[in-house]
Design an enzyme around this catalytic site. Structure first.
Site, PDB file in Angstrom:
ATOM      1  N   HIS A   1       0.069   0.862 -11.977  1.00 15.65           N
ATOM      2  CA  HIS A   1       0.817  -0.211 -12.635  1.00 15.65           C
ATOM      3  C   HIS A   1      -0.157  -1.296 -13.092  1.00 15.65           C
ATOM      4  CE1 HIS A   1       4.391  -2.418 -13.591  1.00 15.65           C
ATOM      5  NE2 HIS A   1       5.165  -1.658 -12.832  1.00 15.65           N
TER       6      HIS A   1
ATOM      7  N   GLY B   1       1.171   3.419  -8.919  1.00 10.79           N
ATOM      8  CA  GLY B   1       2.246   3.951  -9.769  1.00 10.79           C
ATOM      9  C   GLY B   1       1.834   5.226 -10.498  1.00 10.79           C
TER      10      GLY B   1
ATOM     11  N   TYR C   1       7.731  -0.856  -1.898  1.00 11.66           N
ATOM     12  CA  TYR C   1       7.951   0.300  -2.781  1.00 11.66           C
ATOM     13  C   TYR C   1       9.424   0.705  -2.754  1.00 11.66           C
ATOM     14  CZ  TYR C   1       5.795   3.367  -6.032  1.00 11.66           C
ATOM     15  OH  TYR C   1       5.438   3.953  -7.216  1.00 11.66           O
TER      16      TYR C   1
HETATM   17  O1  YZS Z   1     -12.453  -7.944 -14.758  1.00  7.53           O
HETATM   18  P1  YZS Z   1     -11.629  -7.389 -15.870  1.00  7.53           P
HETATM   19  O2  YZS Z   1     -10.752  -8.391 -16.552  1.00  7.53           O
HETATM   20  O3  YZS Z   1     -12.416  -6.528 -16.829  1.00  7.53           O
HETATM   21  O4  YZS Z   1     -10.586  -6.382 -15.186  1.00  7.53           O
HETATM   22  C1  YZS Z   1     -10.999  -5.334 -14.317  1.00  7.53           C
HETATM   23  C2  YZS Z   1      -9.854  -5.059 -13.365  1.00  7.53           C
HETATM   24  O5  YZS Z   1      -9.229  -6.247 -12.889  1.00  7.53           O
HETATM   25  C3  YZS Z   1      -8.893  -4.304 -14.293  1.00  7.53           C
HETATM   26  N1  YZS Z   1      -7.965  -3.467 -13.551  1.00  7.53           N
HETATM   27  C4  YZS Z   1      -6.636  -3.605 -13.623  1.00  7.53           C
HETATM   28  N2  YZS Z   1      -5.884  -4.466 -14.294  1.00  7.53           N
HETATM   29  C5  YZS Z   1      -4.555  -4.362 -14.140  1.00  7.53           C
HETATM   30  N3  YZS Z   1      -3.954  -3.446 -13.362  1.00  7.53           N
HETATM   31  C6  YZS Z   1      -4.682  -2.558 -12.662  1.00  7.53           C
HETATM   32  N4  YZS Z   1      -4.056  -1.642 -11.896  1.00  7.53           N
HETATM   33  C7  YZS Z   1      -6.099  -2.610 -12.777  1.00  7.53           C
HETATM   34  N5  YZS Z   1      -7.118  -1.923 -12.226  1.00  7.53           N
HETATM   35  C8  YZS Z   1      -8.245  -2.470 -12.720  1.00  7.53           C
HETATM   36  O6  YZS Z   1      -9.765  -3.452 -15.048  1.00  7.53           O
HETATM   37  C9  YZS Z   1     -11.061  -4.071 -15.156  1.00  7.53           C
HETATM   38  C10 YZS Z   1     -12.091  -3.084 -14.648  1.00  7.53           C
HETATM   39  O7  YZS Z   1     -11.878  -2.906 -13.272  1.00  7.53           O
HETATM   40  P2  YZS Z   1     -13.080  -2.841 -12.223  1.00  7.53           P
HETATM   41  O8  YZS Z   1     -12.464  -2.999 -10.875  1.00  7.53           O
HETATM   42  O9  YZS Z   1     -14.179  -3.756 -12.590  1.00  7.53           O
HETATM   43  O10 YZS Z   1     -13.576  -1.322 -12.443  1.00  7.53           O
HETATM   44  P3  YZS Z   1     -14.310  -0.380 -11.407  1.00  7.53           P
HETATM   45  O11 YZS Z   1     -15.344  -1.152 -10.614  1.00  7.53           O
HETATM   46  O12 YZS Z   1     -14.751   0.806 -12.203  1.00  7.53           O
HETATM   47  O13 YZS Z   1     -13.202   0.075 -10.370  1.00  7.53           O
HETATM   48  C11 YZS Z   1     -12.158   0.898 -10.762  1.00  7.53           C
HETATM   49  C12 YZS Z   1     -10.982   0.836  -9.715  1.00  7.53           C
HETATM   50  C13 YZS Z   1      -9.850   1.693 -10.254  1.00  7.53           C
HETATM   51  C14 YZS Z   1     -11.511   1.405  -8.394  1.00  7.53           C
HETATM   52  C15 YZS Z   1     -10.591  -0.641  -9.515  1.00  7.53           C
HETATM   53  O14 YZS Z   1     -10.402  -1.247 -10.791  1.00  7.53           O
HETATM   54  C16 YZS Z   1      -9.348  -0.801  -8.713  1.00  7.53           C
HETATM   55  O15 YZS Z   1      -9.374  -0.669  -7.483  1.00  7.53           O
HETATM   56  N6  YZS Z   1      -8.220  -1.086  -9.383  1.00  7.53           N
HETATM   57  C17 YZS Z   1      -6.950  -1.286  -8.741  1.00  7.53           C
HETATM   58  C18 YZS Z   1      -6.309   0.016  -8.489  1.00  7.53           C
HETATM   59  C19 YZS Z   1      -4.964  -0.149  -7.810  1.00  7.53           C
HETATM   60  O16 YZS Z   1      -4.925  -0.589  -6.643  1.00  7.53           O
HETATM   61  N7  YZS Z   1      -3.860   0.179  -8.486  1.00  7.53           N
HETATM   62  C20 YZS Z   1      -2.553   0.069  -7.980  1.00  7.53           C
HETATM   63  C21 YZS Z   1      -1.707  -0.887  -8.822  1.00  7.53           C
HETATM   64  N8  YZS Z   1      -0.340  -0.989  -8.211  1.00  7.53           N
HETATM   65  C22 YZS Z   1       0.643  -0.100  -8.483  1.00  7.53           C
HETATM   66  O17 YZS Z   1       0.496   0.812  -9.255  1.00  7.53           O
HETATM   67  C23 YZS Z   1       1.989  -0.271  -7.798  1.00  7.53           C
HETATM   68  C24 YZS Z   1       2.740  -1.475  -8.254  1.00  7.53           C
HETATM   69  S1  YZS Z   1       1.764  -0.255  -6.030  1.00  7.53           S
HETATM   70  O18 YZS Z   1       0.871  -1.421  -5.706  1.00  7.53           O
HETATM   71  O19 YZS Z   1       3.089  -0.456  -5.443  1.00  7.53           O
HETATM   72  O20 YZS Z   1       1.163   0.981  -5.656  1.00  7.53           O
END
Ligand code: YZS
Length: 259
Positions: free
Chosen positions: A64, A108, A138
Site C-alpha cells: 500500500h 498489501g 488488518y
Molecule cells: O525517500 P523517498 O521519498 O524517495 O521515498 C522512499 C520510500 O519512503 C518510498 N517507499 C514508499 N512510499 C510509500 N509507500 C510505500 N509502501 C513505500 N515503500 C517505500 O520509496 C522510496 C524508496 O524507498 P527506500 O526505502 O529508500 O528504498 P530501499 O532502501 O531500496 O528499500 C526498499 C524497501 C521496500 C525495503 C523499503 O522501501 C521499505 O521497507 N518499504 C516499506 C515496505 C512496507 O512496509 N510496505 C507495507 C505498506 N503497508 C501496507 O501495504 C498495508 C497497509 S499493511 O501495513 O497493513 O501491511
C-alpha cells in the site's frame, strides 16, 4: 499516463506493474490502472492473466502507498479502498490470475499475491506481511486470504513478526507454487499459462468461482462482526497507528505505547 504495461496474445494477458521509481507502491492510481487492465482483458476474453513487475526489479511491490493511508480516525482498509476493489477484481476474474514474482513483496502486495490463483517465483522473491509494523488493524477478508492459503501458525507468524519470508521457505509453506531459476521465470510461467489455455475455460471459470465462494463460506454473527469492527476502530483511532505512519514518513522506528 498508465502505470501499468499490458501485453497479450490470444489467451494470455500480461500486466506489468510499472512504477518502479516508487517501488510499485500500490497507490490509488497504480491500482486503478491494474483494475482497468483487468476489465479490458475480460472484455477481450483473455483467459489467463500474469501479474508481474519489470524485469530485474528488486521490489515486486512495496505494498500500500503509505503516503496515501489516512493518518487517523478512518479505516485504512475499507471496502471501497482501491486495493480492496483490486483484490475482489482478481478473485472474481473469470480465469486464472498468476503472480510472477521476482523481488520483495510487502503488506498489501503480499495480500494481492495471496489473492492470485497461483504464484511462480524465483529465489529473489520474499514476502512480508507488515500491518503490525505500521499499527494497521488488518481487515477480516485480508486475514481470510492468508488463512485459506497457509497453515494458521505460519500466517500468524507472518502477521506477528512482519519479517520477510525468503523464497525457499515460501515454497515450503505454500506461499508459492513453483520456485524456478531466475532465467526461467518468464518461460516457466508462460508454459504454465499455455497448458492451462488448452483446457476448458468454461470449466475453469466455474471451478474458480466455487473455490472463491466456498473459501469465504464463513458465517459470523452481527454482534461478532460489530465487535471486530469496533476493535479495529480502536486501533486506527489510536496513538500507535498515527505514530507508526508518522514514523514511516520520518524514516525511523515507531515507538509503540499500546494505546
Ligand atoms: O525517500 P523517498 O521519498 O524517495 O521515498 C522512499 C520510500 O519512503 C518510498 N517507499 C514508499 N512510499 C510509500 N509507500 C510505500 N509502501 C513505500 N515503500 C517505500 O520509496 C522510496 C524508496 O524507498 P527506500 O526505502 O529508500 O528504498 P530501499 O532502501 O531500496 O528499500 C526498499 C524497501 C521496500 C525495503 C523499503 O522501501 C521499505 O521497507 N518499504 C516499506 C515496505 C512496507 O512496509 N510496505 C507495507 C505498506 N503497508 C501496507 O501495504 C498495508 C497497509 S499493511 O501495513 O497493513 O501491511
Amino acid at each position: 499516463m498508465s502505470l501499468v504495461k499490458v501485453e497479450f496474445s490470444e489467451k494470455v494477458g500480461i500486466i506489468t506493474l510499472n512504477n518502479t521509481q516508487k517501488l510499485n507502491a500500490l497507490s490509488a492510481q497504480l491500482v486503478d490502472d491494474i483494475i482497468e487492465a483487468l476489465d479490458n482483458f475480460q472484455k477481450q476474453k483473455i483467459h489467463i492473466i500474469i501479474l508481474r513487475a519489470p524485469e530485474g526489479s528488486k521490489v515486486w511491490s512495496a505494498g500500500h502507498d503509505v503516503k496515501e493511508l489516512p493518518s487517523k480516525m478512518r479505516d485504512p482498509l475499507s471496502y471501497y479502498d482501491s486495493l480492496e476493489v483490486l483484490l475482489r477484481a482478481v478473485e472474481e476474474y473469470p480465469g486464472p490470475v498468476i503472480a510472477m514474482v521476482h523481488g520483495s513483496v510487502w503488506g498489501g502486495a503480499c495480500d494481492l499475491i495471496m489473492t492470485c490463483d497461483m504464484v511462480i517465483a524465483d529465489k529473489t522473491a520474499n514476502f512480508a506481511m507488515t500491518p503490525a509494523k505500521l499499527g494497521v488493524p488488518y481487515n477480516s477478508t485480508g486475514i481470510l486470504h492468508f488463512m485459506n492459503r497457509l497453515p494458521i501458525n505460519i500466517a500468524k507468524e507472518m502477521f506477528f513478526t512482519a519479517e520477510l519470508v525468503p523464497a525457499e521457505r515460501a515454497l515450503n509453506v505454500g506461499i508459492i507454487n513453483h520456485l524456478v531459476a531466475e532465467e526461467e521465470l518468464l518461460s516457466f510461467t508462460l508454459n504454465l499459462a499455455a497448458t492451462i489455455s488448452t483446457r476448458s475455460m468454461l470449466s475453469i471459470a466455474v471451478i474458480k468461482e466455487q473455490f472463491r465462494v466456498l473459501s469465504k463460506a464463513y458465517a459470523i454473527t452481527p454482534s461478532a462482526f460489530e465487535r471486530v469492527q469496533g476493535m479495529r476502530r480502536k486501533v486506527y483511532d489510536s496513538h500507535d497507528y498515527e505514530e507508526a505512519i508518522t514514523a514511516f514518513l520520518e524514516k525511523r522506528p515507531a515507538n509503540f505505547k499500546g494505546e
